[in-house]
Design an enzyme around this catalytic site. Structure first.
Site, PDB file in Angstrom:
ATOM      1  N   GLU A 127       0.860  -1.187   0.000  1.00 21.14           N
ATOM      2  CA  GLU A 127       0.000   0.000   0.000  1.00 21.14           C
ATOM      3  C   GLU A 127       0.899   1.240   0.000  1.00 21.14           C
ATOM      4  OE1 GLU A 127      -2.707  -0.377   3.312  1.00 21.14           O
ATOM      5  OE2 GLU A 127      -3.605  -2.198   2.462  1.00 21.14           O
ATOM      6  N   SER A 132       6.986  -3.593   3.519  1.00 28.09           N
ATOM      7  CA  SER A 132       7.640  -4.695   4.247  1.00 28.09           C
ATOM      8  C   SER A 132       6.733  -5.273   5.324  1.00 28.09           C
ATOM      9  CB  SER A 132       8.920  -4.185   4.925  1.00 28.09           C
ATOM     10  OG  SER A 132       9.774  -3.606   3.987  1.00 28.09           O
ATOM     11  N   ARG A 243       9.725 -16.402  -4.155  1.00 29.56           N
ATOM     12  CA  ARG A 243      11.041 -15.743  -4.035  1.00 29.56           C
ATOM     13  C   ARG A 243      12.140 -16.428  -4.840  1.00 29.56           C
ATOM     14  NH1 ARG A 243      10.127 -13.919   2.140  1.00 29.56           N
ATOM     15  NH2 ARG A 243       9.187 -11.912   1.608  1.00 29.56           N
ATOM     16  N   GLN A 279      44.977  -8.918 -15.798  1.00 31.94           N
ATOM     17  CA  GLN A 279      44.518  -9.760 -14.687  1.00 31.94           C
ATOM     18  C   GLN A 279      43.366  -9.092 -13.913  1.00 31.94           C
ATOM     19  OE1 GLN A 279      47.259 -10.737 -11.437  1.00 31.94           O
ATOM     20  NE2 GLN A 279      46.963 -12.888 -11.963  1.00 31.94           N
ATOM     21  N   PHE A 338      32.976  -2.207 -19.244  1.00 36.19           N
ATOM     22  CA  PHE A 338      32.604  -1.394 -20.412  1.00 36.19           C
ATOM     23  C   PHE A 338      33.061   0.054 -20.254  1.00 36.19           C
ATOM     24  CE2 PHE A 338      29.668  -3.481 -23.401  1.00 36.19           C
ATOM     25  CZ  PHE A 338      29.437  -4.693 -22.768  1.00 36.19           C
ATOM     26  N   GLY A 340      33.272   3.766 -20.159  1.00 35.09           N
ATOM     27  CA  GLY A 340      32.454   4.849 -20.730  1.00 35.09           C
ATOM     28  C   GLY A 340      31.256   4.335 -21.496  1.00 35.09           C
ATOM     29  N   GLU A 363       9.158  -8.178  -3.356  1.00 33.45           N
ATOM     30  CA  GLU A 363       8.999  -9.499  -2.696  1.00 33.45           C
ATOM     31  C   GLU A 363       9.888  -9.644  -1.465  1.00 33.45           C
ATOM     32  OE1 GLU A 363       7.864 -13.000  -4.275  1.00 33.45           O
ATOM     33  OE2 GLU A 363       7.290 -12.222  -6.226  1.00 33.45           O
ATOM     34  N   THR A 365      12.454  -6.875   0.881  1.00 35.84           N
ATOM     35  CA  THR A 365      13.760  -6.228   0.672  1.00 35.84           C
ATOM     36  C   THR A 365      14.886  -7.112   1.235  1.00 35.84           C
ATOM     37  OG1 THR A 365      13.622  -5.142   2.823  1.00 35.84           O
ATOM     38  CG2 THR A 365      12.717  -3.920   0.941  1.00 35.84           C
TER      39      THR A 365
HETATM   40  C1  LIG Z   1       8.509  -1.849  -9.251  1.00 33.63           C
HETATM   41  C2  LIG Z   1       7.861  -2.449  -8.050  1.00 33.63           C
HETATM   42  C3  LIG Z   1       6.949  -3.481  -8.226  1.00 33.63           C
HETATM   43  C4  LIG Z   1       6.291  -4.013  -7.111  1.00 33.63           C
HETATM   44  N1  LIG Z   1       5.329  -4.965  -7.288  1.00 33.63           N
HETATM   45  C5  LIG Z   1       4.539  -5.317  -6.244  1.00 33.63           C
HETATM   46  C6  LIG Z   1       3.398  -6.154  -6.430  1.00 33.63           C
HETATM   47  O1  LIG Z   1       3.130  -6.638  -7.536  1.00 33.63           O
HETATM   48  N2  LIG Z   1       2.613  -6.413  -5.365  1.00 33.63           N
HETATM   49  C7  LIG Z   1       2.866  -5.903  -4.120  1.00 33.63           C
HETATM   50  O2  LIG Z   1       2.105  -6.166  -3.201  1.00 33.63           O
HETATM   51  N3  LIG Z   1       3.940  -5.115  -3.912  1.00 33.63           N
HETATM   52  C8  LIG Z   1       4.776  -4.813  -4.941  1.00 33.63           C
HETATM   53  N4  LIG Z   1       5.850  -3.995  -4.738  1.00 33.63           N
HETATM   54  C9  LIG Z   1       6.103  -3.455  -3.420  1.00 33.63           C
HETATM   55  C10 LIG Z   1       7.336  -4.024  -2.765  1.00 33.63           C
HETATM   56  O3  LIG Z   1       7.097  -5.348  -2.372  1.00 33.63           O
HETATM   57  C11 LIG Z   1       7.723  -3.091  -1.614  1.00 33.63           C
HETATM   58  O4  LIG Z   1       8.234  -1.907  -2.193  1.00 33.63           O
HETATM   59  C12 LIG Z   1       8.712  -3.713  -0.691  1.00 33.63           C
HETATM   60  O5  LIG Z   1       8.140  -4.779   0.003  1.00 33.63           O
HETATM   61  C13 LIG Z   1       9.248  -2.705   0.318  1.00 33.63           C
HETATM   62  O6  LIG Z   1       8.222  -1.970   0.886  1.00 33.63           O
HETATM   63  P1  LIG Z   1       8.269  -0.371   0.932  1.00 33.63           P
HETATM   64  O7  LIG Z   1       8.701   0.112  -0.403  1.00 33.63           O
HETATM   65  O8  LIG Z   1       6.989   0.099   1.468  1.00 33.63           O
HETATM   66  O9  LIG Z   1       9.433  -0.064   1.935  1.00 33.63           O
HETATM   67  P2  LIG Z   1       9.305  -0.016   3.540  1.00 33.63           P
HETATM   68  O10 LIG Z   1       8.651  -1.243   4.023  1.00 33.63           O
HETATM   69  O11 LIG Z   1       8.731   1.287   3.947  1.00 33.63           O
HETATM   70  O12 LIG Z   1      10.835  -0.054   3.948  1.00 33.63           O
HETATM   71  C14 LIG Z   1      11.686   1.085   3.808  1.00 33.63           C
HETATM   72  C15 LIG Z   1      13.103   0.654   4.202  1.00 33.63           C
HETATM   73  O13 LIG Z   1      13.094   0.190   5.574  1.00 33.63           O
HETATM   74  C16 LIG Z   1      13.584  -1.135   5.604  1.00 33.63           C
HETATM   75  N5  LIG Z   1      12.859  -1.882   6.632  1.00 33.63           N
HETATM   76  C17 LIG Z   1      11.531  -1.999   6.796  1.00 33.63           C
HETATM   77  N6  LIG Z   1      11.250  -2.773   7.845  1.00 33.63           N
HETATM   78  C18 LIG Z   1      12.454  -3.168   8.357  1.00 33.63           C
HETATM   79  C19 LIG Z   1      12.850  -3.994   9.453  1.00 33.63           C
HETATM   80  N7  LIG Z   1      11.942  -4.575  10.244  1.00 33.63           N
HETATM   81  N8  LIG Z   1      14.174  -4.176   9.685  1.00 33.63           N
HETATM   82  C20 LIG Z   1      15.109  -3.582   8.876  1.00 33.63           C
HETATM   83  N9  LIG Z   1      14.797  -2.794   7.839  1.00 33.63           N
HETATM   84  C21 LIG Z   1      13.479  -2.597   7.579  1.00 33.63           C
HETATM   85  C22 LIG Z   1      13.318  -1.706   4.230  1.00 33.63           C
HETATM   86  O14 LIG Z   1      14.165  -2.838   3.947  1.00 33.63           O
HETATM   87  C23 LIG Z   1      13.620  -0.507   3.362  1.00 33.63           C
HETATM   88  O15 LIG Z   1      15.018  -0.375   3.194  1.00 33.63           O
HETATM   89  C24 LIG Z   1       6.579  -3.515  -5.828  1.00 33.63           C
HETATM   90  C25 LIG Z   1       7.521  -2.505  -5.668  1.00 33.63           C
HETATM   91  C26 LIG Z   1       8.151  -1.963  -6.748  1.00 33.63           C
HETATM   92  C27 LIG Z   1       9.136  -0.840  -6.537  1.00 33.63           C
END
Ligand SMILES: Cc1cc2nc3c(=O)[nH]c(=O)nc-3n(C[C@H](O)[C@H](O)[C@H](O)COP(=O)(O)OP(=O)(O)OC[C@H]3O[C@@H](n4cnc5c(N)ncnc54)[C@H](O)[C@@H]3O)c2cc1C
Length: 440
Positions: A127, A132, A243, A279, A338, A340, A363, A365
């Site tokens: 959302e 996460s 995953r 190397q 590569f 440049g 899926e 982070t």
């Molecule tokens: C191009 C794209 C396609 C996607 N497709 C889908 C899809 O089809 N369906 C769907 O449901 N989602 C989808 N997503 C969403 C994706 O799964 C989320 O972006 C991802 O899970 C991270 O959530 P967030 O971006 O809200 O980051 P946040 O959860 O806000 O996290 C922000 C940062 O805090 C870190 N963090 C959060 N919690 C913790 C913790 N407990 N400990 C340590 N670090 C933490 C995270 O690793 C990250 O670095 C997509 C995202 C993108 C960019």
């Protein structure tokens, strides 16, 4: 028995996916990246070729292939274009909650439709305010008689702008956290579903990513994938099976970056010789090769576990974490070879590098994978070694030829081992009293 050979059928499938990727994806990959668009006819071709939906169960008209077959396919697709591969694989992600659900009638209806005609199904936990933390879903599912009414916004949804069906995760009460999460199969054409503008991205531009608004969307009871309290586990089980494919995307993209870099290194001259003769460049290529190979083994192991009916959660996290971080390193080093030209848009590496950046995010982070793995290592992992307290590090006496009956005492603080019937009054190293000693 342990074997790494593929069956003749798997080799044929890999070949088919490779040919499809080279013929249908590679020629269009950079164009759709440049114009930031998803070519629906290409996705349709993937469906017609049986490359999409490989894991759709046989009893509902699919090919019923396993996770291993799917990772073989996805490595090949991502080698040509990670963005298009993401869009093609997205049906497997969208279908997984249905595959795992106990709702046989729903399976008959939607798997049947997806097997019969070209239909896309997306997956939506994320959302605008959470990704996460799946327990933090805010999209509300309110019970209304036998139906549920959905209100909220899903964001970052791959293929969300194209999909006919949606696996939507919601909550009956955000305060309930995990216990409130539920899931539904929603049709795009239902009243109250609207699609946001295509989100402009750094990479994987060939895949469609949008927000989906659900406003008073009525979902009949038949379309419940998971009742309240079961949605969170359903999402986690889904990720454990999908995953490995993200790991396979990473292997495919990194493999191509490596292949292009090898090709370039053998042609480019500097200081009167090919740069491949240096190397420093050879070591980069060696590192790329071992990383791609290692990642593929981890991906295959996770996929194999899933296909054996084992819980693949940990292997899936290991493979996703290793492969996705590896891909970014490999693409980065390929760009360095590569130099440049790698930085320009007329060569393939800059797109691969941009595409690879996403693997570490969606899926789960890298940080979330580390959370899963550290939780396992600290709490569930069963060590082989005895606890440190019981570990006799005998320095002064040979423990095998020790006089019979002679006791040994280990200082719990500094590790000193004392021999005798009683512990010493105090440790001669750290001065802790005899109570610090344990009979070993
Ligand atoms: C191009 C794209 C396609 C996607 N497709 C889908 C899809 O089809 N369906 C769907 O449901 N989602 C989808 N997503 C969403 C994706 O799964 C989320 O972006 C991802 O899970 C991270 O959530 P967030 O971006 O809200 O980051 P946040 O959860 O806000 O996290 C922000 C940062 O805090 C870190 N963090 C959060 N919690 C913790 C913790 N407990 N400990 C340590 N670090 C933490 C995270 O690793 C990250 O670095 C997509 C995202 C993108 C960019």
């Amino acid at each position: 028995m342990l074997g790494f050979h593929l069956t003749p059928e798997q080799i044929d499938l890999q070949k088919k996916a490779r040919e499809f990727a080279l013929k249908e994806l590679l020629p269009v990959a950079w164009h759709y990246d440049a114009v930031d668009d998803t070519p629906l006819p290409v996705l349709r071709k993937a469906w017609e070729a049986g490359i999409m939906n490989a894991d759709l169960p046989k009893e509902y008209g699919g090919s019923g292939l396993g996770v291993l077959e799917n990772v073989l396919i996805t490595e090949e697709l991502a080698a040509a274009c990670a963005g298009l591969a993401t869009s093609i694989f997205d049906n497997s992600l969208g279908m997984e909650p249905l595959r795992l659900s106990a709702n046989a009638e729903l399976k008959r209806k939607y798997f049947g439709a997806i097997a019969r005609s070209f239909k896309l199904i997306c997956f939506a936990t994320s959302e605008p305010t959470m990704g996460s933390d799946v327990s933090g879903i805010r999209c509300l599912a309110r019970r209304d008689g036998d139906d549920y009414i959905l209100n909220g916004t899903k964001y970052w949804i791959t293929n969300g702008g194209l999909a006919d069906y949606m696996s939507i995760f919601a909550t009956v009460d955000p305060a309930k956290k995990h216990a409130g999460i539920c899931a539904f199969l929603v049709e795009r054409d239902w009243q109250g579903v609207s699609i946001g503008r295509r989100i402009p991205k750094l990479g994987q531009r060939g895949s469609n990513t949008v927000g989906i608004r659900l406003r008073d969307v009525r979902v009949p009871r038949e379309n419940v994938l998971a009742p309240p309290g079961e949605g969170f586990v359903l999402a986690m089980k889904t990720f454990a099976r999908t995953r490995p494919a993200i790991g396979a995307f990473a292997v495919g993209a990194a493999r191509s970056a490596m292949e292009f870099a090898i090709d370039y290194a053998q042609r480019r001259q500097a200081f009167g010789t090919r740069i491949a003769d240096f190397q420093a460049i050879q070591h980069k290529i060696a590192d790329m090769y071992q990383k791609v190979e290692t990642a593929r083994l981890l991906v295959w192991k996770a996929a194999w576990e899933a296909d054996q009916g084992l819980d693949p959660t940990i292997s899936a996290s290991v493979s996703k974490l290793y492969a996705t971080e590896m891909a970014l390193e490999v693409a980065n080093e390929a760009l360095q070879i590569f130099a440049g030209y790698g930085y320009t848009r007329m060569f393939p590496i800059e797109k691969i590098l941009r595409d690879c950046r996403l693997f570490r995010i969606y899926e789960g982070t890298s940080e979330v994978q580390r959370l899963i793995l550290s939780g396992f290592a600290l709490q569930a992992y069963r060590p082989v070694m005895p606890p440190l307290e019981d570990l006799p590090v005998h320095l002064e006496k040979d423990p095998v030829n020790r006089e019979p009956g002679a006791a040994a005492w280990r200082c719990r603080i500094c590790g000193y081992v004392h021999y005798g019937d009683e512990p010493p009054e105090e440790c001669p190293y750290c001065f802790f009293p005899s109570s610090a000693f344990k009979n070993i």
